[in-house]
Design a protein around this motif. Structure first.
Motif, short mmCIF file in Angstrom:
data_model
loop_
_atom_site.label_atom_id
_atom_site.label_comp_id
_atom_site.label_asym_id
_atom_site.label_seq_id
_atom_site.Cartn_x
_atom_site.Cartn_y
_atom_site.Cartn_z
N TYR A 40 0.81 -1.07 0.23
CA TYR A 40 0.32 0.01 -0.11
C TYR A 40 0.71 1.41 -0.54
O TYR A 40 0.64 2.16 -0.62
CB TYR A 40 -0.87 -0.26 1.05
N LEU A 44 1.18 4.55 -2.77
CA LEU A 44 1.10 6.20 -2.41
C LEU A 44 1.94 6.70 -3.12
O LEU A 44 2.29 7.51 -3.45
CB LEU A 44 0.61 5.72 -1.18
N ALA A 138 -0.70 6.40 7.12
CA ALA A 138 -1.80 5.97 6.71
C ALA A 138 -1.97 4.71 6.12
O ALA A 138 -2.71 3.59 5.71
CB ALA A 138 -1.35 6.63 4.77
N VAL A 139 -0.62 3.99 6.31
CA VAL A 139 -0.13 2.27 6.43
C VAL A 139 -0.88 1.39 7.70
O VAL A 139 -1.52 0.44 7.66
CB VAL A 139 0.65 1.34 5.31
N LEU A 194 -8.64 3.02 8.66
CA LEU A 194 -7.82 3.06 7.64
C LEU A 194 -8.70 3.67 6.24
O LEU A 194 -7.73 4.78 5.73
CB LEU A 194 -8.09 1.19 7.01
N VAL A 195 -9.99 3.80 6.33
CA VAL A 195 -10.91 4.59 5.26
C VAL A 195 -10.81 6.03 5.92
O VAL A 195 -10.44 7.29 4.76
CB VAL A 195 -12.35 4.25 5.73
N ARG A 198 -7.32 7.74 4.45
CA ARG A 198 -7.10 7.94 3.25
C ARG A 198 -8.05 8.55 3.07
O ARG A 198 -8.10 9.43 1.65
CB ARG A 198 -7.81 6.52 2.38
N VAL A 201 -5.78 11.31 2.95
CA VAL A 201 -4.87 11.38 1.61
C VAL A 201 -5.13 11.87 0.34
O VAL A 201 -4.71 12.69 -0.44
CB VAL A 201 -4.19 10.07 1.46
N LEU A 202 -6.43 11.57 0.68
CA LEU A 202 -6.65 11.87 -1.29
C LEU A 202 -7.46 13.01 -1.18
O LEU A 202 -7.69 14.10 -2.53
CB LEU A 202 -8.30 11.69 -1.74
N VAL A 212 -1.98 13.55 7.99
CA VAL A 212 -1.95 12.49 7.88
C VAL A 212 -1.20 10.84 9.41
O VAL A 212 -2.16 11.14 10.07
CB VAL A 212 -1.25 11.74 6.97
#
Length: 281
Positions: A40, A44, A138-139, A194-195, A198, A201-202, A212
Motif C-alpha cells: 500500500y 501511495l 496511512a498504512v 484506514l478509511v 485514506r 490522503v485523497l 495524516v
C-alpha cells in the motif's frame, strides 16, 4: 445475562506445527500487516497527484524502510509490553522476553519503536521525517486490523461481561459472555481508521506534512480509549483510577500529539499552494 451466547470459534492459535517449529496466527498477522502495508505504501508513493511538490521517498526507500519498521515494531512492541504491562514477571523470567511468538505485544511500545526507526531512517536517507510519519500513519491501520484479529483467535484481551447478543464465551475467561473487544478494536483502529486516513490522503493530506500522521495518532488514541470501556484491563494492573486503565493512560499522549500535529499542519499552506480532492489512488 442471556441464556445463549455465541460459541467461541475453535481456531487453533497454531496453524502448522512440525516438531519444535510452529507457525502461529499471531505471527502471520504481523507478516500480513507488514506485507500489505508495504504494498500500500508503494502505491501511495507512486501516485504523483497525491504529492504535488512535497518531497517523498523512492520505491527503493520504501522497500528498505520495511526492514526498519519491522525491527522497530517487534522490538518496541515486545519491550513496551514488558515495561508497561508485566515488568515484575519478566524481571523474574527474563528469558520469556524472547518468546514473542506466544503473544504479549504493546501497540504503544511498537509505535515508539517505529517512530525511532523512522527517525534513524529519515536521517540516514535524507528524507523529510514528517513524510515518513504521514506514510506510516496511512498504512499502520492495516497491521492493527490483522493484529486484533490475531488477539481474537488467541482468545486474549477479551471484553467485559455483557448481555449483548453478539457476546462470546471466551476460553479461560469463565462461563460469562463477554464483549469481543478485540473485534471492536479491529473495526475502529483498523478498518475505520484506514478509511479516515485514506480520505485525508485523497484530499491533499500529503501536501500538508503531519496531517495524516496527526489524524492517525488522534484516531488511534480516541478509538483505543473508547474500547477500553468494553475491555477487561490486565489482571495484574487493573484500574489505575476511576475508569482509568493503562490503555487509556498510554493513549492520552497520542491524542494530544495528534491534535498538535493536525493544528500545525493546517496552520501552514499546502506545499504547492493548493489541495487535491477527488483523486483516486
Amino acid at each position: 445475562m442471556p441464556i445463549l451466547a455465541l460459541p467461541f470459534p475453535a481456531i487453533d492459535p497454531v496453524l502448522i506445527e512440525l516438531g519444535p517449529f510452529a507457525i502461529r496466527w499471531y505471527a502471520l498477522a504481523y507478516i500480513a500487516g507488514l506485507l500489505l502495508g508495504w504494498r500500500y505504501m508503494r502505491g501511495l508513493v507512486s501516485r504523483d497527484e497525491l504529492w504535488g511538490r512535497t518531497p517523498r521517498p523512492s520505491l527503493l526507500d520504501v522497500d528498505d524502510f520495511v526492514v526498519y519498521a519491522t525491527i522497530g515494531t517487534i522490538l518496541g512492541g515486545r519491550l513496551g509490553y514488558v515495561l508497561f504491562y508485566a515488568p515484575a514477571y519478566y524481571l523474574q523470567n527474563p528469558m520469556d522476553i524472547l518468546q514473542v511468538w506466544t503473544g504479549g505485544m504493546s501497540f504503544h511500545g511498537g509505535f515508539l519503536g517505529v517512530v525511532l526507526a523512522m527517525v534513524v531512517f529519515a536521517w540516514r536517507r535524507g528524507i523529510p521525517l514528517w513524510t515518513l510519519f504521514d506514510l506510516a500513519g496511512a498504512v499502520a491501520p492495516i497491521g492493527l486490523f490483522f493484529g486484533r484479529l490475531a488477539n481474537f483467535i488467541n482468545g486474549e484481551l477479551w471484553g467485559r461481561v455483557t448481555d449483548v447478543p453478539w457476546a462470546f464465551v471466551f476460553p479461560g475467561a469463565g462461563p460469562d459472555p463477554r464483549h469481543p473487544s478485540q473485534l471492536y478494536e479491529a473495526a475502529l483502529e483498523g478498518l475505520l481508521l484506514l478509511v479516515v486516513a485514506r480520505i485525508v490522503v485523497l484530499r491533499g493530506g500529503f501536501r500538508r506534512p503531519g496531517l495524516v500522521a496527526g489524524t492517525f495518532a488522534l484516531g488511534y488514541g480516541l478509538s483505543r480509549s473508547f474500547v477500553e470501556f468494553f475491555r477487561v484491563p490486565d489482571a495484574h494492573i487493573g484500574y489505575l483510577g476511576p475508569g482509568l486503565t493503562m490503555g487509556i493512560l498510554l493513549s492520552l499522549p497520542m491524542i494530544i500529539v495528534g491534535l498538535w500535529a493536525i493544528a500545525r499542519a493546517l496552520r501552514k499552506p499546502p506545499v504547492d499552494g493548493e489541495t487535491s480532492s477527488g483523486q483516486a489512488a
